[in-house]
Motif scaffolding. Structure first.
Motif, PDB file in Angstrom:
ATOM      1  N   GLU A  63      30.685 -52.312   9.742  1.00 37.44           N
ATOM      2  CA  GLU A  63      31.597 -51.173   9.843  1.00 37.44           C
ATOM      3  C   GLU A  63      32.163 -50.853   8.473  1.00 37.44           C
ATOM      4  N   PHE A  64      32.347 -49.582   8.214  1.00 37.37           N
ATOM      5  CA  PHE A  64      32.890 -49.143   6.929  1.00 37.37           C
ATOM      6  C   PHE A  64      34.128 -48.282   7.172  1.00 37.37           C
ATOM      7  N   ALA A  65      35.128 -48.498   6.340  1.00 37.02           N
ATOM      8  CA  ALA A  65      36.330 -47.671   6.419  1.00 37.02           C
ATOM      9  C   ALA A  65      36.038 -46.305   5.810  1.00 37.02           C
ATOM     10  N   PRO A  66      36.668 -45.249   6.313  1.00 37.90           N
ATOM     11  CA  PRO A  66      36.477 -43.925   5.712  1.00 37.90           C
ATOM     12  C   PRO A  66      36.855 -43.966   4.230  1.00 37.90           C
ATOM     13  N   GLY A  67      36.268 -43.139   3.479  1.00 34.88           N
ATOM     14  CA  GLY A  67      36.524 -43.122   2.038  1.00 34.88           C
ATOM     15  C   GLY A  67      35.387 -42.418   1.343  1.00 34.88           C
ATOM     16  N   GLU A  68      34.978 -42.944   0.182  1.00 40.19           N
ATOM     17  CA  GLU A  68      33.910 -42.312  -0.589  1.00 40.19           C
ATOM     18  C   GLU A  68      32.600 -42.230   0.192  1.00 40.19           C
ATOM     19  N   LEU A  69      32.395 -43.185   1.102  1.00 39.69           N
ATOM     20  CA  LEU A  69      31.141 -43.237   1.837  1.00 39.69           C
ATOM     21  C   LEU A  69      31.140 -42.362   3.096  1.00 39.69           C
ATOM     22  N   ALA A  70      32.204 -41.622   3.304  1.00 38.21           N
ATOM     23  CA  ALA A  70      32.315 -40.826   4.523  1.00 38.21           C
ATOM     24  C   ALA A  70      31.206 -39.785   4.634  1.00 38.21           C
ATOM     25  N   ASN A  71      30.647 -39.354   3.512  1.00 41.36           N
ATOM     26  CA  ASN A  71      29.605 -38.326   3.523  1.00 41.36           C
ATOM     27  C   ASN A  71      28.210 -38.913   3.735  1.00 41.36           C
ATOM     28  N   CYS A  72      28.111 -40.204   3.990  1.00 47.34           N
ATOM     29  CA  CYS A  72      26.799 -40.833   4.197  1.00 47.34           C
ATOM     30  C   CYS A  72      26.467 -40.840   5.686  1.00 47.34           C
ATOM     31  N   ARG A  73      25.473 -40.078   6.079  1.00 48.77           N
ATOM     32  CA  ARG A  73      25.080 -40.026   7.483  1.00 48.77           C
ATOM     33  C   ARG A  73      24.459 -41.357   7.916  1.00 48.77           C
ATOM     34  N   ASN A  74      24.830 -41.800   9.114  1.00 50.11           N
ATOM     35  CA  ASN A  74      24.280 -43.036   9.700  1.00 50.11           C
ATOM     36  C   ASN A  74      24.476 -44.238   8.774  1.00 50.11           C
ATOM     37  N   LEU A  75      25.603 -44.257   8.083  1.00 49.92           N
ATOM     38  CA  LEU A  75      25.850 -45.271   7.059  1.00 49.92           C
ATOM     39  C   LEU A  75      25.730 -46.694   7.586  1.00 49.92           C
ATOM     40  N   SER A  76      26.378 -46.994   8.684  1.00 52.61           N
ATOM     41  CA  SER A  76      26.384 -48.370   9.180  1.00 52.61           C
ATOM     42  C   SER A  76      24.984 -48.842   9.544  1.00 52.61           C
ATOM     43  N   ASP A  77      24.210 -47.967  10.188  1.00 51.18           N
ATOM     44  CA  ASP A  77      22.847 -48.337  10.568  1.00 51.18           C
ATOM     45  C   ASP A  77      21.950 -48.506   9.343  1.00 51.18           C
ATOM     46  N   VAL A  78      22.063 -47.598   8.385  1.00 51.62           N
ATOM     47  CA  VAL A  78      21.243 -47.704   7.175  1.00 51.62           C
ATOM     48  C   VAL A  78      21.622 -48.962   6.391  1.00 51.62           C
ATOM     49  N   ALA A  79      22.911 -49.280   6.337  1.00 57.08           N
ATOM     50  CA  ALA A  79      23.353 -50.493   5.650  1.00 57.08           C
ATOM     51  C   ALA A  79      22.792 -51.738   6.331  1.00 57.08           C
ATOM     52  N   ALA A  80      22.789 -51.749   7.655  1.00 60.38           N
ATOM     53  CA  ALA A  80      22.229 -52.892   8.381  1.00 60.38           C
ATOM     54  C   ALA A  80      20.746 -53.054   8.071  1.00 60.38           C
ATOM     55  N   TRP A  81      20.018 -51.943   8.094  1.00 55.01           N
ATOM     56  CA  TRP A  81      18.595 -51.979   7.742  1.00 55.01           C
ATOM     57  C   TRP A  81      18.402 -52.469   6.305  1.00 55.01           C
ATOM     58  N   THR A  82      19.229 -51.970   5.383  1.00 53.19           N
ATOM     59  CA  THR A  82      19.079 -52.332   3.979  1.00 53.19           C
ATOM     60  C   THR A  82      19.178 -53.839   3.778  1.00 53.19           C
ATOM     61  N   GLY A  83      20.153 -54.459   4.425  1.00 49.91           N
ATOM     62  CA  GLY A  83      20.301 -55.905   4.323  1.00 49.91           C
ATOM     63  C   GLY A  83      19.120 -56.659   4.897  1.00 49.91           C
ATOM     64  N   GLU A  84      18.648 -56.220   6.060  1.00 48.85           N
ATOM     65  CA  GLU A  84      17.501 -56.884   6.692  1.00 48.85           C
ATOM     66  C   GLU A  84      16.225 -56.693   5.869  1.00 48.85           C
ATOM     67  N   ILE A  85      16.037 -55.484   5.335  1.00 45.47           N
ATOM     68  CA  ILE A  85      14.851 -55.219   4.503  1.00 45.47           C
ATOM     69  C   ILE A  85      14.899 -56.090   3.247  1.00 45.47           C
ATOM     70  N   HIS A  86      16.053 -56.150   2.625  1.00 43.28           N
ATOM     71  CA  HIS A  86      16.215 -56.981   1.423  1.00 43.28           C
ATOM     72  C   HIS A  86      15.801 -58.425   1.697  1.00 43.28           C
ATOM     73  N   ASP A  87      16.298 -58.998   2.781  1.00 44.22           N
ATOM     74  CA  ASP A  87      16.003 -60.402   3.078  1.00 44.22           C
ATOM     75  C   ASP A  87      14.524 -60.621   3.374  1.00 44.22           C
ATOM     76  N   ARG A  88      13.921 -59.688   4.125  1.00 47.00           N
ATOM     77  CA  ARG A  88      12.511 -59.834   4.466  1.00 47.00           C
ATOM     78  C   ARG A  88      11.633 -59.645   3.224  1.00 47.00           C
ATOM     79  N   ALA A  89      11.988 -58.682   2.403  1.00 43.28           N
ATOM     80  CA  ALA A  89      11.226 -58.443   1.177  1.00 43.28           C
ATOM     81  C   ALA A  89      11.299 -59.646   0.248  1.00 43.28           C
ATOM     82  N   LEU A  90      12.464 -60.241   0.118  1.00 42.25           N
ATOM     83  CA  LEU A  90      12.626 -61.405  -0.749  1.00 42.25           C
ATOM     84  C   LEU A  90      11.759 -62.559  -0.260  1.00 42.25           C
TER      85      LEU A  90
END
Length: 317
Positions: A63-90
């Motif tokens: 979860e992200f608090a509103p702020g600079e990232l408020a304009n990022c669509r689907n932010l929480s889901d993309v962030a979750a994917w980013t972390g999982e992709i990073h770990d799998r790629a590594l």
């Protein structure tokens, strides 16, 4: 012999993500590449290919608090994917395989390349990224007209402070401006243009390609890079190609690379012996014409891994 010139173990991994883009359909990209014969095309060149399947949809969504990232669509889901992709790629990189990440929209690169950057730092190698794309993808939450995160990937990888929270506690070395090369660009937002100049990012647009030629400009990037100490990551967006050649993507821009130009790029990359990881992104079968774009993408990957009309010994071998 450099890894990409030798017969390699290639690991395919599907990343069915479409939440970073504006048009649905890239979730089907990995399946389209498989149907078009990606594995057979690479294996037919003598490489050992392992298909790792598709990544699962992440369950832990931050979860992200509103702020600079408020304009990022689907932010929480993309962030979750980013972390999982990073770990799998590594993990794939640590196994010694050459990974091909089958997207998925271009936001997957926030996970793949952050992992490659971390891996290279730990291995004492220089990371250089070739970003084959119609777009600069250097928007930030403050400048993006759409809020789509696939258009923020390069800014994130270059250490844009407002996007740092996307990867949470997984620290990675941000890319230096001189180590990322945007190639084939022909659509840049006004704010992106200013930021690219301020940050000094190398951006080869189609005007430069028309004036000086694909081969000369690509050679200017590759010459001087040592295959023994350099890891070249290629991030190939289908919209790098002209939409007449590859209509199956959600952000087509006229005037892209021709069939011959694109194959020249891929054959030169193979000859360089530098490529050690690859993204294939923004393939949208829902928008394609009977698999045309997927087949072209598979043909190009074949050239990247050694297919040519006649035998040409690599100058790097």
């Amino acid at each position: 012999m450099p890894a990409s010139a030798a017969k390699s173990t290639i690991a395919l991994i599907g990343v069915p993500l479409e939440l970073g883009a504006g048009a649905a359909g890239t979730v089907m990209g990995p399946a389209a590449l498989r149907t078009a014969g990606l594995r057979a095309a690479i294996a037919g060149l003598g490489h050992h290919v392992v298909d790792e399947g598709d990544m699962d949809v992440p369950h832990a969504v931050p979860e992200f608090a509103p702020g600079e990232l408020a304009n990022c669509r689907n932010l929480s889901d993309v962030a979750a994917w980013t972390g999982e992709i990073h770990d799998r790629a590594l993990s794939l990189l640590a196994s010694g395989a050459l990974p091909i990440f089958m997207g998925g929209d271009h936001s997957i690169a926030m996970g793949t390349i952050s992992a490659v950057s971390r891996f290279c730092a730990e291995a004492g190698r220089r990371l250089v990224v070739l970003w084959l794309d119609a777009h600069a993808d250097f928007n930030t939450p403050a400048t993006s007209p759409s809020g789509n995160m696939h258009g923020m990937s390069v800014a994130f990888l270059c250490g844009e402070p407002s996007l740092t929270p996307v990867l949470g506690e997984r620290a990675f070395p941000a890319l230096a401006a001189g180590d990322i090369h945007l190639f084939g660009v022909r659509s840049v937002d006004a704010e992106e243009r200013r930021t690219l100049v301020e940050r000094g990012v190398d951006c080869v647009d189609m005007r430069m390609i028309d004036e000086f030629g694909m081969s000369a400009l690509l050679r200017g990037i590759l010459d001087g890079l040592d295959p023994e100490t350099t890891h070249l990551h290629v991030s190939f967006d289908v919209d790098f190609l002209d939409p007449e050649l590859a209509p199956g993507t959600g952000t087509t821009v006229p005037g892209g690379a021709t069939y011959r130009e694109a194959h020249l790029v891929m054959e030169m990359l193979h000859d360089s012996g530098l490529v050690r990881s690859l993204d294939i992104v923004e393939l949208n079968p829902f928008l394609d014409d009977r698999g045309k774009s997927a087949r072209v993408a598979v043909d190009l990957v074949g050239s990247l891994f050694g297919r040519s009309i006649v035998h040409r010994p690599s100058p790097r071998a």
